[in-house]
Scaffold this motif. Structure first.
Motif, PDB file in Angstrom:
ATOM      1  N   VAL A 285     100.066  45.475  55.078  1.00 26.88           N
ATOM      2  CA  VAL A 285      99.510  46.190  56.232  1.00 26.88           C
ATOM      3  C   VAL A 285      98.054  46.571  55.990  1.00 26.88           C
ATOM      4  N   SER A 286      97.656  46.745  54.737  1.00 26.56           N
ATOM      5  CA  SER A 286      96.288  47.181  54.435  1.00 26.56           C
ATOM      6  C   SER A 286      95.259  46.092  54.747  1.00 26.56           C
ATOM      7  N   PRO A 287      95.382  44.861  54.216  1.00 25.61           N
ATOM      8  CA  PRO A 287      94.405  43.844  54.611  1.00 25.61           C
ATOM      9  C   PRO A 287      94.484  43.485  56.088  1.00 25.61           C
ATOM     10  N   ILE A 288      95.673  43.605  56.697  1.00 21.44           N
ATOM     11  CA  ILE A 288      95.770  43.366  58.147  1.00 21.44           C
ATOM     12  C   ILE A 288      94.908  44.370  58.891  1.00 21.44           C
ATOM     13  N   LEU A 289      94.998  45.640  58.500  1.00 20.77           N
ATOM     14  CA  LEU A 289      94.212  46.683  59.148  1.00 20.77           C
ATOM     15  C   LEU A 289      92.718  46.458  58.927  1.00 20.77           C
ATOM     16  N   ALA A 290      92.321  46.158  57.694  1.00 21.09           N
ATOM     17  CA  ALA A 290      90.906  45.925  57.398  1.00 21.09           C
ATOM     18  C   ALA A 290      90.366  44.727  58.184  1.00 21.09           C
ATOM     19  N   HIS A 291      91.141  43.666  58.213  1.00 16.74           N
ATOM     20  CA  HIS A 291      90.742  42.446  58.928  1.00 16.74           C
ATOM     21  C   HIS A 291      90.599  42.723  60.422  1.00 16.74           C
ATOM     22  N   ALA A 292      91.565  43.434  60.991  1.00 13.49           N
ATOM     23  CA  ALA A 292      91.542  43.722  62.433  1.00 13.49           C
ATOM     24  C   ALA A 292      90.358  44.620  62.794  1.00 13.49           C
ATOM     25  N   LEU A 293      90.073  45.613  61.962  1.00 16.45           N
ATOM     26  CA  LEU A 293      88.933  46.489  62.232  1.00 16.45           C
ATOM     27  C   LEU A 293      87.631  45.702  62.247  1.00 16.45           C
ATOM     28  N   TYR A 294      87.467  44.824  61.272  1.00 17.59           N
ATOM     29  CA  TYR A 294      86.249  44.027  61.213  1.00 17.59           C
ATOM     30  C   TYR A 294      86.122  43.117  62.428  1.00 17.59           C
ATOM     31  N   ASP A 295      87.207  42.412  62.769  1.00 23.28           N
ATOM     32  CA  ASP A 295      87.138  41.486  63.902  1.00 23.28           C
ATOM     33  C   ASP A 295      86.874  42.217  65.209  1.00 23.28           C
ATOM     34  N   PHE A 296      87.455  43.392  65.371  1.00 20.48           N
ATOM     35  CA  PHE A 296      87.209  44.181  66.589  1.00 20.48           C
ATOM     36  C   PHE A 296      85.726  44.517  66.710  1.00 20.48           C
ATOM     37  N   GLU A 297      85.140  44.989  65.610  1.00 23.46           N
ATOM     38  CA  GLU A 297      83.710  45.318  65.628  1.00 23.46           C
ATOM     39  C   GLU A 297      82.858  44.070  65.819  1.00 23.46           C
ATOM     40  N   ALA A 298      83.284  42.955  65.217  1.00 23.22           N
ATOM     41  CA  ALA A 298      82.504  41.721  65.268  1.00 23.22           C
ATOM     42  C   ALA A 298      82.551  41.046  66.631  1.00 23.22           C
ATOM     43  N   ILE A 299      83.458  41.470  67.502  1.00 18.98           N
ATOM     44  CA  ILE A 299      83.507  40.954  68.872  1.00 18.98           C
ATOM     45  C   ILE A 299      82.815  41.912  69.831  1.00 18.98           C
ATOM     46  N   LEU A 300      83.183  43.202  69.761  1.00 22.67           N
ATOM     47  CA  LEU A 300      82.685  44.166  70.742  1.00 22.67           C
ATOM     48  C   LEU A 300      81.193  44.433  70.599  1.00 22.67           C
ATOM     49  N   PHE A 301      80.728  44.693  69.401  1.00 17.99           N
ATOM     50  CA  PHE A 301      79.333  45.098  69.242  1.00 17.99           C
ATOM     51  C   PHE A 301      78.345  43.968  69.512  1.00 17.99           C
ATOM     52  N   PRO A 302      78.616  42.710  69.086  1.00 18.53           N
ATOM     53  CA  PRO A 302      77.738  41.627  69.532  1.00 18.53           C
ATOM     54  C   PRO A 302      77.716  41.471  71.047  1.00 18.53           C
ATOM     55  N   HIS A 303      78.855  41.727  71.708  1.00 15.16           N
ATOM     56  CA  HIS A 303      78.878  41.680  73.180  1.00 15.16           C
ATOM     57  C   HIS A 303      77.927  42.715  73.762  1.00 15.16           C
ATOM     58  N   LEU A 304      77.974  43.935  73.251  1.00  9.52           N
ATOM     59  CA  LEU A 304      77.088  44.985  73.753  1.00  9.52           C
ATOM     60  C   LEU A 304      75.630  44.641  73.472  1.00  9.52           C
ATOM     61  N   ARG A 305      75.374  44.095  72.301  1.00  4.97           N
ATOM     62  CA  ARG A 305      74.001  43.770  71.908  1.00  4.97           C
ATOM     63  C   ARG A 305      73.439  42.621  72.733  1.00  4.97           C
TER      64      ARG A 305
END
Length: 384
Positions: free
Chosen positions: A241-261
């Motif tokens: 569950v730990s690497p799943i959580l870390a991976h998901a957090l990164y991917d969420f940021e890597a999609i949303l923030f480039p969209h905003l930028r």
């Protein structure tokens, strides 16, 4: 870190060696605020800027991405059948240690991603540009943080679960066990081998077939991400569950923030380049520069659109870091000191280039010889 569709290839830059730090001095009297301004030709409107048409959500690309991740998930589940009970027990182990390792690992991944985005290295610029182009192609240029955030959360969850089952839940322990006991397979050497080997597989899986320096850099970056996720897995006591959580957090940021930028940057470029269908004002000096180079008023507006795309902090001028990012897109890599010297030389000692100075510089080093090609290199959106 999604295994996604291969990003569009950027047009090849000119093969002529360019040495921007040896360029001629900037023409006198070209500071943007001092030059008398006039309206460009009536025909030079938004249609001539060669920016892509306003893009909406690409449902076909979204479906393709979802199918790919589900295919990865199917392979992961098939390979994990012998260890399915162990993996299910791991998924239920939500305690402070596993959550802390997951959140901590996610923040480390995000921090590395931000460093890559801020870098002016040619490979880092290419990786950042391809991510922004991918997000722009997927969601369009209309700013929609809630809708995109919802989709990003779903994709990030699916990606985190499927890829971590495959690479950390299955590949990592199998590779640890593949190292002979006499070589330390049961101890730290085995863990190190399993982490590095599974991380390399993780990096190669994200390779899009690009055999250039940028493609190698992407594999290397994803391999580093894989090592961090492997460390999170071990640190958490092998709780998946730990690497799943870390991976998901990164991917969420890597999609949303480039969209905003990228949506903010596109809106800035369209507004500043006549996005409402009106011709922007350009200085008479810029028109004289264009005439001397055999270019038209339409070409001036294309270069202005490129100028606004390069102005990532939307300050109204191009600083040394923004210039380095532009030049990196064309295969030119001046040092920071060289870029500072270029800006001060062409800007008459100032720290930012006005549009006229930027235009003169880009013509001098060959970047603006094809204004349309300049736009395509900076924003090679599919379907154009």
């Amino acid at each position: 870190m999604m295994i996604r569709a291969t990003p569009p290839a950027r047009p090849a830059s000119s093969s002529r060696p360019l040495r921007p730090w040896r360029s001629r001095a900037a023409p006198r009297g070209t500071r943007g605020g001092r030059a008398k301004r006039t309206t460009a030709s009536a025909g030079a409107r938004q249609d001539s800027l060669e920016l892509p048409q306003r893009l909406g959500w690409n449902q076909s690309l979204l479906r393709t991405l979802l199918v790919r991740q589900l295919a990865v998930g199917a392979v992961s589940l098939l390979l994990s059948v012998p260890k399915l009970d162990q993996l299910l027990l791991s998924a239920q182990a939500l305690d402070a240690r596993s959550l802390g390792a997951g959140f901590g690992g996610g923040l480390i991944l995000i921090a590395i991603g931000r460093l890559v985005e801020a870098s002016t290295d040619k490979s880092a610029v290419a990786i950042t540009q391809e991510t922004e182009i991918f997000v722009l192609s997927l969601f369009g240029e209309r700013r929609a943080p809630l809708a995109v955030g919802g989709v990003a959360a779903g994709l990030a969850f699916i990606t985190g679960v499927t890829e971590e089952i495959l690479f950390r839940g299955v590949s990592f322990p199998n590779l640890v066990g593949a190292l002979p006991a006499e070589w330390g397979g049961a101890g730290a050497p085995g863990l190190a081998f399993g982490a590095l080997a599974s991380s390399l597989l993780f990096g190669v899986a994200h390779w899009g077939g690009d055999r250039t320096r940028e493609g190698v850099a992407l594999v290397a970056l994803e391999t580093v991400y894989g090592c961090i996720l492997a460390a999170v897995y071990v640190t958490s006591g092998y709780q998946l569950v730990s690497p799943i959580l870390a991976h998901a957090l990164y991917d969420f940021e890597a999609i949303l923030f480039p969209h905003l930028r990228v949506t903010a940057l596109m809106a800035y470029a369209r507004d500043g380049a006549g996005g409402a269908g009106e011709s922007p004002l350009v200085s008479r000096n810029a028109l004289r520069i264009a005439a001397a180079a055999g270019q038209s008023a339409d070409d001036v507006l294309r270069v202005r659109a490129a100028y606004l795309l390069v102005d990532r902090n939307r300050s109204g001028g191009i600083d040394a870091d923004e210039l380095r990012r532009l030049l990196a897109a064309f295969g030119i890599e001046p040092t920071k000191a060289q870029a500072d010297a270029i800006v001060r030389k062409w800007a008459g000692g100032a720290k930012e280039l006005s549009f006229d100075e930027f235009y003169s510089l880009c013509l001098d080093i060959g970047v603006a010889r094809s204004p349309e090609g300049m736009i395509r290199t900076l924003l090679p959106v599919p379907g154009r």
